[in-house]
Design a protein around this motif. Structure first.
Motif, mmCIF file in Angstrom:
data_model
loop_
_atom_site.group_PDB
_atom_site.id
_atom_site.type_symbol
_atom_site.label_atom_id
_atom_site.label_comp_id
_atom_site.label_asym_id
_atom_site.label_seq_id
_atom_site.Cartn_x
_atom_site.Cartn_y
_atom_site.Cartn_z
ATOM 1 N N VAL A 1 52.524 8.821 40.010
ATOM 2 C CA VAL A 1 53.111 9.844 39.141
ATOM 3 C C VAL A 1 52.712 9.601 37.689
ATOM 4 N N GLU A 2 52.750 8.347 37.258
ATOM 5 C CA GLU A 2 52.366 8.032 35.874
ATOM 6 C C GLU A 2 50.893 8.347 35.638
ATOM 7 N N LYS A 3 50.056 8.096 36.640
ATOM 8 C CA LYS A 3 48.638 8.448 36.524
ATOM 9 C C LYS A 3 48.462 9.959 36.452
ATOM 10 N N ALA A 4 49.274 10.688 37.227
ATOM 11 C CA ALA A 4 49.208 12.152 37.212
ATOM 12 C C ALA A 4 49.651 12.696 35.861
ATOM 13 N N PHE B 1 52.528 23.062 16.582
ATOM 14 C CA PHE B 1 52.889 24.211 15.757
ATOM 15 C C PHE B 1 54.406 24.429 15.775
ATOM 16 N N ASN B 2 54.888 25.216 14.822
ATOM 17 C CA ASN B 2 56.331 25.423 14.661
ATOM 18 C C ASN B 2 56.886 26.399 15.695
ATOM 19 N N ASN B 3 58.079 26.098 16.183
ATOM 20 C CA ASN B 3 58.912 27.067 16.916
ATOM 21 C C ASN B 3 58.314 27.542 18.242
ATOM 22 N N TYR B 4 57.614 26.666 18.951
ATOM 23 C CA TYR B 4 57.120 27.024 20.281
ATOM 24 C C TYR B 4 57.944 26.367 21.386
ATOM 25 N N LEU B 5 58.197 25.057 21.270
ATOM 26 C CA LEU B 5 58.963 24.350 22.301
ATOM 27 C C LEU B 5 60.355 24.027 21.778
ATOM 28 N N ASN B 6 61.377 24.368 22.556
ATOM 29 C CA ASN B 6 62.729 24.095 22.073
ATOM 30 C C ASN B 6 63.067 22.613 22.199
ATOM 31 N N ILE B 7 64.188 22.234 21.634
ATOM 32 C CA ILE B 7 64.501 20.805 21.533
ATOM 33 C C ILE B 7 64.826 20.190 22.890
ATOM 34 N N GLN B 8 65.319 20.989 23.828
ATOM 35 C CA GLN B 8 65.590 20.465 25.171
ATOM 36 C C GLN B 8 64.282 20.130 25.889
ATOM 37 N N ALA B 9 63.263 20.983 25.721
ATOM 38 C CA ALA B 9 61.947 20.691 26.301
ATOM 39 C C ALA B 9 61.340 19.446 25.661
ATOM 40 N N ARG B 10 61.473 19.333 24.342
ATOM 41 C CA ARG B 10 60.896 18.176 23.644
ATOM 42 C C ARG B 10 61.578 16.878 24.073
ATOM 43 N N SER B 11 62.873 16.932 24.284
ATOM 44 C CA SER B 11 63.610 15.739 24.710
ATOM 45 C C SER B 11 63.088 15.222 26.048
ATOM 46 N N LEU B 12 62.797 16.135 26.968
ATOM 47 C CA LEU B 12 62.270 15.736 28.260
ATOM 48 C C LEU B 12 60.846 15.209 28.171
ATOM 49 N N ILE B 13 60.027 15.853 27.344
ATOM 50 C CA ILE B 13 58.649 15.396 27.159
ATOM 51 C C ILE B 13 58.628 13.977 26.595
ATOM 52 N N ALA B 14 59.576 13.677 25.710
ATOM 53 C CA ALA B 14 59.643 12.336 25.118
ATOM 54 C C ALA B 14 59.876 11.260 26.180
ATOM 55 N N ALA B 15 60.485 11.623 27.295
ATOM 56 C CA ALA B 15 60.819 10.633 28.327
ATOM 57 C C ALA B 15 59.627 10.244 29.182
ATOM 58 N N ILE B 16 58.544 11.009 29.099
ATOM 59 C CA ILE B 16 57.390 10.757 29.971
ATOM 60 C C ILE B 16 56.615 9.528 29.513
ATOM 61 N N SER B 17 56.374 8.633 30.444
ATOM 62 C CA SER B 17 55.626 7.398 30.140
ATOM 63 C C SER B 17 54.412 7.322 31.055
ATOM 64 N N THR C 1 58.194 -0.967 20.120
ATOM 65 C CA THR C 1 56.991 -0.236 20.511
ATOM 66 C C THR C 1 57.402 1.089 21.156
ATOM 67 N N LEU C 2 56.442 1.997 21.280
ATOM 68 C CA LEU C 2 56.713 3.290 21.917
ATOM 69 C C LEU C 2 57.129 3.089 23.375
ATOM 70 N N ALA C 3 56.501 2.143 24.050
ATOM 71 C CA ALA C 3 56.866 1.863 25.452
ATOM 72 C C ALA C 3 58.310 1.383 25.559
ATOM 73 N N GLN C 4 58.757 0.558 24.602
ATOM 74 C CA GLN C 4 60.146 0.089 24.628
ATOM 75 C C GLN C 4 61.127 1.248 24.404
ATOM 76 N N ILE C 5 60.777 2.161 23.493
ATOM 77 C CA ILE C 5 61.642 3.318 23.241
ATOM 78 C C ILE C 5 61.781 4.150 24.509
ATOM 79 N N LYS C 6 60.659 4.396 25.179
ATOM 80 C CA LYS C 6 60.688 5.211 26.395
ATOM 81 C C LYS C 6 61.453 4.505 27.518
ATOM 82 N N GLU C 7 61.339 3.195 27.587
ATOM 83 C CA GLU C 7 62.097 2.447 28.596
ATOM 84 C C GLU C 7 63.599 2.531 28.319
ATOM 85 N N LEU C 8 63.978 2.436 27.045
ATOM 86 C CA LEU C 8 65.395 2.545 26.688
ATOM 87 C C LEU C 8 65.944 3.940 26.951
#
Length: 448
Positions: free
Chosen positions: A225-228, A430-446, A175-182
């Motif tokens: 924090v998660e609610k925020a 959209f294309n080419n707005y957020l770099n991959i380092q920003a996206r990696s951090l956003i992916a960690a948010i649960s 699940t997406l929650a398991q990916i974020k936990e890992l």
């Protein structure tokens, strides 16, 4: 995690650094001044000369990975008992820090899936090639590392299936929650997984609905924090800047700053040494290009050699967040990198990849000292995350998300802007707005 350990133990691998002269099918092309594959496919290592009016260094030379192909980074998803699951692959890349990491269902360059290497086709390729429009939940072109790749992009795609499909032994449903936990564990979830899941939209609803949803979550272990984060992700109300203001901010920077990139012969680059076993900067800083010979048991091709990029040290990527008028905002940096497709992309608050952040002069980089000395209770996320192991040799960066208080002013340095998570998700469409380092951090948010 036990399953991942079993996958690690089940695969035989051998990875050795070798001289450039012993690369099979790869070599220096004197006519083009680059290292390339005999087929002309996959990628090449080029030399470039950069001129810009951004920052304190107006001109420099460097090697860069030139990979013009657009590859697939794709997930197959399927509902089980009403819960969406992602089909993940335990995949070994030659540059992975801990060998096996969780990757998307399909992770393949065009040269790979067209079988230039004469190997087998990647698993599940046909599902993506034959996907119907109604199956596609996400479909984006997203950039790769702008300091290491020359205008590189990949197709980030998620498709949903209804029918049962065969599951091979190194694949698993999560699940997406398991990916974020890992992701909270260092170097388990690879970069390609992180970039795809960062783009998953969560929609937008009225603030009162979000507050009611958060109220229902009381007593279920969800932190403030998660609610925020949830409110920042779903709400379009109360942001410091409108989407139009943010577009104007970025457009203005792109109009003022120039980026000129010219090809130069690898052996003619200034301040770089082309040696028998590496191309490295004469100071030993930044990164170097090396050659490796690889043997991995469960790949489409089990033995090959290739050039790779090896960092001089680990880097640091961090977002600083602050609640403004009851809504969590991210301090987002507009950053020019030499390989960017459109000059400037949005980056984390702090991004130190090519220099040693531990030796950075105090005050030289906004927010660096604050991030390094943030109290533990303000650190929401802190883990080492690997860069893409097919091109980077054991590169890992410390990824952090800090929740700031009154100690951080609402006034930001030049080239920074406050954005909500909802606004970041909007630009991710959209294309080419957020770099991959920003996206990696956003992916960690649960949110749970």
């Amino acid at each position: 995690m036990s399953w991942l350990n079993e996958q690690n133990e089940a695969v035989s691998l051998r990875i050795e650094k070798i001289p450039f002269a012993t690369l099979a099918q790869w070599g220096y092309d004197a006519a083009e001044g680059r290292i390339r594959h005999a087929s002309g496919k996959f990628f090449s290592i080029d030399g470039i000369r950069v001129n810009t009016n951004w920052g304190t260094v107006a001109e420099w030379d460097q090697p860069i990975i030139n990979q013009p192909e657009i590859g697939y980074l794709g997930f197959i998803v399927k509902e089980f008992d009403g819960v969406l699951h992602f089909l993940m692959q335990a995949k070994i890349e030659p540059g992975n820090v801990n060998y096996v990491q969780l990757s998307p269902t399909l992770q393949a360059t065009r040269s790979n899936y067209t079988q230039v290497h004469k190997g087998k086709k990647p698993r599940y390729l046909e599902y993506f090639q034959q996907a119907k429009p109604e199956q596609i939940l996400l479909d984006q072109l997203q950039s790769e590392q702008g300091a290491r790749f020359l205008r590189k992009r990949n197709r980030n795609i998620i498709i949903k299936v209804e029918d049962d499909i065969d599951i091979y032994e190194n694949f698993v449903w999560l699940t997406l929650a398991q990916i974020k936990e890992l992701m909270r564990h260092s170097n388990l979830v690879n970069m390609d997984t992180r970039t795809v899941i960062s783009g998953i939209p969560f929609g937008q609803v009225q603030s009162q609905v979000i507050d009611f949803f958060n109220f229902l979550g009381n007593g279920k272990g969800r932190s403030s924090v998660e609610k925020a984060f949830l409110k920042s992700a779903l709400s379009q109300e109360g942001s410091v800047h409108s989407i139009e203001n943010i577009i104007t901010f970025l457009t203005q920077l792109k109009s003022v700053f120039d980026l000129e990139v010219r090809k130069v012969d690898l052996k003619q680059m200034r301040e770089w040494v082309y040696g028998e076993e590496s191309i490295h900067h004469e100071t030993g800083k930044y990164f170097k290009v090396i050659a490796v010979d690889v043997e991995i048991g469960n790949r489409e091709v089990v033995q090959w050699s290739q050039p790779m990029v090896e960092p001089a040290q680990e880097g640091l990527c961090a977002f600083v967040c602050k609640e403004i008028d009851g809504l969590l905002h991210f301090a987002v940096q507009a950053k020019l990198e030499c390989g960017n497709h459109d000059i400037i992309e949005f980056a984390p608050t702090v991004q130190c990849l090519t220099g040693n952040y531990r030796q950075t002069k105090e005050g030289a980089l906004p927010f660096l000292e604050y991030v390094l000395h943030a109290p533990k209770e303000q650190v929401y996320f802190d883990a080492l995350q690997s860069e893409e192991g097919g091109r980077f040799f054991r590169e890992q960066n410390r990824n952090m998300i800090i929740i700031a208080g009154d100690e951080i002013s609402e006034e930001l340095p030049e080239n920074y802007i406050w954005m909500t998570l909802n606004q970041l998700y909007t630009f991710l469409k959209f294309n080419n707005y957020l770099n991959i380092q920003a996206r990696s951090l956003i992916a960690a948010i649960s949110f749970v």
